[in-house]
Design a protein around this motif. Sequence first.
Motif, PDB file in Angstrom:
ATOM      1  N   GLU A 267     -56.469 -53.699  42.337  1.00 24.62           N
ATOM      2  CA  GLU A 267     -57.467 -54.082  41.340  1.00 24.62           C
ATOM      3  C   GLU A 267     -56.855 -54.116  39.943  1.00 24.62           C
ATOM      4  OE1 GLU A 267     -60.532 -51.226  40.316  1.00 24.62           O
ATOM      5  OE2 GLU A 267     -62.055 -52.790  40.520  1.00 24.62           O
ATOM      6  N   ALA A 268     -55.884 -53.201  39.701  1.00 21.70           N
ATOM      7  CA  ALA A 268     -55.266 -53.128  38.386  1.00 21.70           C
ATOM      8  C   ALA A 268     -54.238 -54.219  38.165  1.00 21.70           C
ATOM      9  CB  ALA A 268     -54.603 -51.759  38.199  1.00 21.70           C
ATOM     10  N   VAL A 269     -53.817 -54.905  39.221  1.00 24.82           N
ATOM     11  CA  VAL A 269     -52.821 -55.962  39.082  1.00 24.82           C
ATOM     12  C   VAL A 269     -53.467 -57.244  38.562  1.00 24.82           C
ATOM     13  CG1 VAL A 269     -51.178 -57.413  40.346  1.00 24.82           C
ATOM     14  CG2 VAL A 269     -51.367 -54.972  40.873  1.00 24.82           C
ATOM     15  N   ALA A 270     -54.705 -57.490  38.958  1.00 26.67           N
ATOM     16  CA  ALA A 270     -55.371 -58.753  38.627  1.00 26.67           C
ATOM     17  C   ALA A 270     -55.846 -58.812  37.180  1.00 26.67           C
ATOM     18  CB  ALA A 270     -56.553 -58.973  39.570  1.00 26.67           C
ATOM     19  N   ALA A 271     -56.441 -57.746  36.668  1.00 26.44           N
ATOM     20  CA  ALA A 271     -56.993 -57.736  35.306  1.00 26.44           C
ATOM     21  C   ALA A 271     -57.180 -56.285  34.872  1.00 26.44           C
ATOM     22  CB  ALA A 271     -58.319 -58.491  35.251  1.00 26.44           C
ATOM     23  N   GLY A 312     -51.559 -60.451  36.589  1.00 27.44           N
ATOM     24  CA  GLY A 312     -52.596 -60.959  35.700  1.00 27.44           C
ATOM     25  C   GLY A 312     -53.021 -59.966  34.643  1.00 27.44           C
ATOM     26  N   ASN A 313     -52.961 -58.661  34.939  1.00 26.78           N
ATOM     27  CA  ASN A 313     -53.280 -57.632  33.955  1.00 26.78           C
ATOM     28  C   ASN A 313     -52.212 -57.653  32.869  1.00 26.78           C
ATOM     29  OD1 ASN A 313     -53.818 -55.266  32.497  1.00 26.78           O
ATOM     30  ND2 ASN A 313     -54.423 -54.125  34.321  1.00 26.78           N
ATOM     31  N   SER A 314     -52.633 -57.928  31.649  1.00 24.96           N
ATOM     32  CA  SER A 314     -51.669 -58.095  30.549  1.00 24.96           C
ATOM     33  C   SER A 314     -50.980 -56.802  30.159  1.00 24.96           C
ATOM     34  CB  SER A 314     -52.380 -58.668  29.320  1.00 24.96           C
ATOM     35  OG  SER A 314     -53.045 -59.865  29.629  1.00 24.96           O
ATOM     36  N   ARG A 315     -51.567 -55.652  30.496  1.00 24.39           N
ATOM     37  CA  ARG A 315     -50.987 -54.377  30.068  1.00 24.39           C
ATOM     38  C   ARG A 315     -49.922 -53.937  31.077  1.00 24.39           C
ATOM     39  NH1 ARG A 315     -56.383 -53.192  29.464  1.00 24.39           N
ATOM     40  NH2 ARG A 315     -56.275 -51.508  31.009  1.00 24.39           N
ATOM     41  N   VAL A 518     -65.469 -54.974  29.814  1.00 22.79           N
ATOM     42  CA  VAL A 518     -65.012 -56.351  29.997  1.00 22.79           C
ATOM     43  C   VAL A 518     -63.723 -56.329  30.807  1.00 22.79           C
ATOM     44  CG1 VAL A 518     -64.327 -58.498  28.868  1.00 22.79           C
ATOM     45  CG2 VAL A 518     -66.052 -57.022  27.800  1.00 22.79           C
ATOM     46  N   SER A 519     -63.717 -57.035  31.921  1.00 24.03           N
ATOM     47  CA  SER A 519     -62.508 -57.218  32.722  1.00 24.03           C
ATOM     48  C   SER A 519     -61.808 -58.473  32.217  1.00 24.03           C
ATOM     49  CB  SER A 519     -62.865 -57.358  34.208  1.00 24.03           C
ATOM     50  OG  SER A 519     -61.726 -57.673  34.970  1.00 24.03           O
ATOM     51  N   VAL A 520     -60.556 -58.322  31.773  1.00 22.76           N
ATOM     52  CA  VAL A 520     -59.894 -59.435  31.091  1.00 22.76           C
ATOM     53  C   VAL A 520     -58.397 -59.402  31.380  1.00 22.76           C
ATOM     54  CG1 VAL A 520     -59.626 -58.067  28.980  1.00 22.76           C
ATOM     55  CG2 VAL A 520     -59.652 -60.554  28.803  1.00 22.76           C
ATOM     56  N   GLY A 521     -57.770 -60.555  31.374  1.00 19.54           N
ATOM     57  CA  GLY A 521     -56.339 -60.639  31.629  1.00 19.54           C
ATOM     58  C   GLY A 521     -55.792 -61.994  31.241  1.00 19.54           C
ATOM     59  N   ARG A 522     -54.645 -62.352  31.811  1.00 23.90           N
ATOM     60  CA  ARG A 522     -53.976 -63.602  31.423  1.00 23.90           C
ATOM     61  C   ARG A 522     -53.845 -64.591  32.574  1.00 23.90           C
ATOM     62  NH1 ARG A 522     -48.306 -60.447  30.410  1.00 23.90           N
ATOM     63  NH2 ARG A 522     -48.051 -59.694  32.523  1.00 23.90           N
ATOM     64  N   GLY A 523     -54.435 -64.282  33.693  1.00 19.40           N
ATOM     65  CA  GLY A 523     -54.368 -65.232  34.792  1.00 19.40           C
ATOM     66  C   GLY A 523     -53.000 -65.293  35.445  1.00 19.40           C
ATOM     67  N   GLU A 524     -52.827 -66.260  36.339  1.00 21.35           N
ATOM     68  CA  GLU A 524     -51.576 -66.400  37.075  1.00 21.35           C
ATOM     69  C   GLU A 524     -50.523 -67.116  36.232  1.00 21.35           C
ATOM     70  OE1 GLU A 524     -50.988 -65.056  40.011  1.00 21.35           O
ATOM     71  OE2 GLU A 524     -53.021 -64.223  39.997  1.00 21.35           O
ATOM     72  N   PRO A 525     -49.213 -66.825  36.464  1.00 23.21           N
ATOM     73  CA  PRO A 525     -48.160 -67.508  35.721  1.00 23.21           C
ATOM     74  C   PRO A 525     -48.042 -68.969  36.143  1.00 23.21           C
ATOM     75  CG  PRO A 525     -47.213 -66.084  37.395  1.00 23.21           C
ATOM     76  CD  PRO A 525     -48.685 -65.796  37.365  1.00 23.21           C
TER      77      PRO A 525
END
Length: 525
Positions: A267-271, A312-315, A518-525
């Motif tokens: 779950e932490a990998v996606a966003a 996908g998780n930016s952190r 808010v669940s947020v990230g950068r999406g797939e490369p």
Amino acid sequence: MSAFCGMDTAQARDHAQRLRTASGAVEDLRSRLDPAIRSATWTGPDAEEFRRRWTELSSGPLGTAVQNLAVHGDRLLGQADQQDVTSDADGTEHGPPGNPSTLPAADAGDSHLGYLRDDDPWLPDWLEGPLENGMAHLAGTASDLIGWGVDAGIDALEGGLGLFGVNTDGIAQFQRDAGHLGGVLEDWATGRRVPTVAELGASSLLAAGSGLIGLYEAATGTDTPLLDDRPGGIVDGITTSTEPARSPQTLQDLVLENNGLRRRGEEAVAAGNIGIQEVRSADGAEPVYIVQVPPTEGEAITDVPGAYGEQGNSRDWGSNLRLVAGQHPAAMDDVQAAMEAAGVPPGARVMLVGHSQGGIIANQLAADPGFNNASGAPGTYDITHTFSVGSPVQTVVPAQSTTESVNVHHGFGLGPGGVSGDLIPRLDLDGLQVDGGTLGAPNRHEVSLPGYPVPSLDPVRILESNHDSVGLNGEADAGYAGSVADATATDPTLSALQRDLTGVYIGQGTYVARSTVVSVGRGEP
């Protein structure tokens, strides 16, 4: 009859902030136009003459305007601070209107601001100004010429390789990272600021790493996400509660709530989660907002490229390097997008709370005059406080003098119980600058607390016991949550911070009117 009217320090600070914001806006415009003009597909004598005139304008009047606006803004802030000190002697309050800070001023006596802003005691003022401006102009011109040559060479390389169908995405990434490193060096050479060793080192590592990645991708045709710098801010989900709830009561509560937002496993990998609380007080004052930024999440540090740009998780671990380098990575985009999604209005008073990388993100945002200012313009917020634990944040200072930045770290110790201390927050080298100074400001506070002794020399065990926000089994009385709770009543900075926040963000007389994750990230490369 005569009367004396003293300085309105609030108005002075507002005007100083407008000057500094204008400086940043002009610099941003210049940095955007420069590569566009140089890379324009226009050739011939007219094109060369236009580029020559732009170079003169960019390094001359525009560069001078950026410097002068920043210098005048800083001087006005300094005069306002001096006036507050004088007013204190007369028993007059100072600090942010409606909530004067009681935090003791941090020692910033060894901080170097750059030769345009630091006074040289060996040169008379009539000579110092013209000499330094001349040096800055010469350095800026040289930097622009070098940058133009590098950009032209890279553009030619990209164009030539592109004709043969070679993947040049990595080369474009190298160009961006090299441009950032060049900007850091240019700021130093032109006297606008003195970078820290950590910032310069991280910027150099990124430029070198991106260069190798660019060569690898061009040679193999493989598109690797390693050190990918794609933007973030893609909102994946929003959970909102409008049921009034008990607000955080102590600094320890803030640390525990930050830990509660962490994601685990796949779950932490996606966003990643960003938590935002709208806090209201019983007296009906305008609401304030607590923004919680958790630490590094997702793939393990040993996962390459997963933990360095692929997820996908930016952190991730790659973002740690970009943040220390002073870049604006996807992890910062995520916080801004989350605040907009949660409906935080421009100009609102905000406190940013973070652990480890979350604290770096919070302090980098607070150091950005385009984000942290009281103008009320879209995308700007009045950051009154940042509170972080276990974060290497002594590479920046807040953009507003009214923003109080407090970071807590566990100091190193060796005793009968074993070795204690947290290495992570020391990665900023305590703010060491490249010329031997120590970056700091009266409102940039570093609190060192005793760590947790470990009867072993295993660095992993020592780090796990001293860097986490809670105990290894989730104990609230261990980790940074426990040490902050133990020291709040006795440490002068933490006790003052608790007083500052009580009745405004936390404690008696406040409640959470709206809570958003808010669940947020950068999406797939």
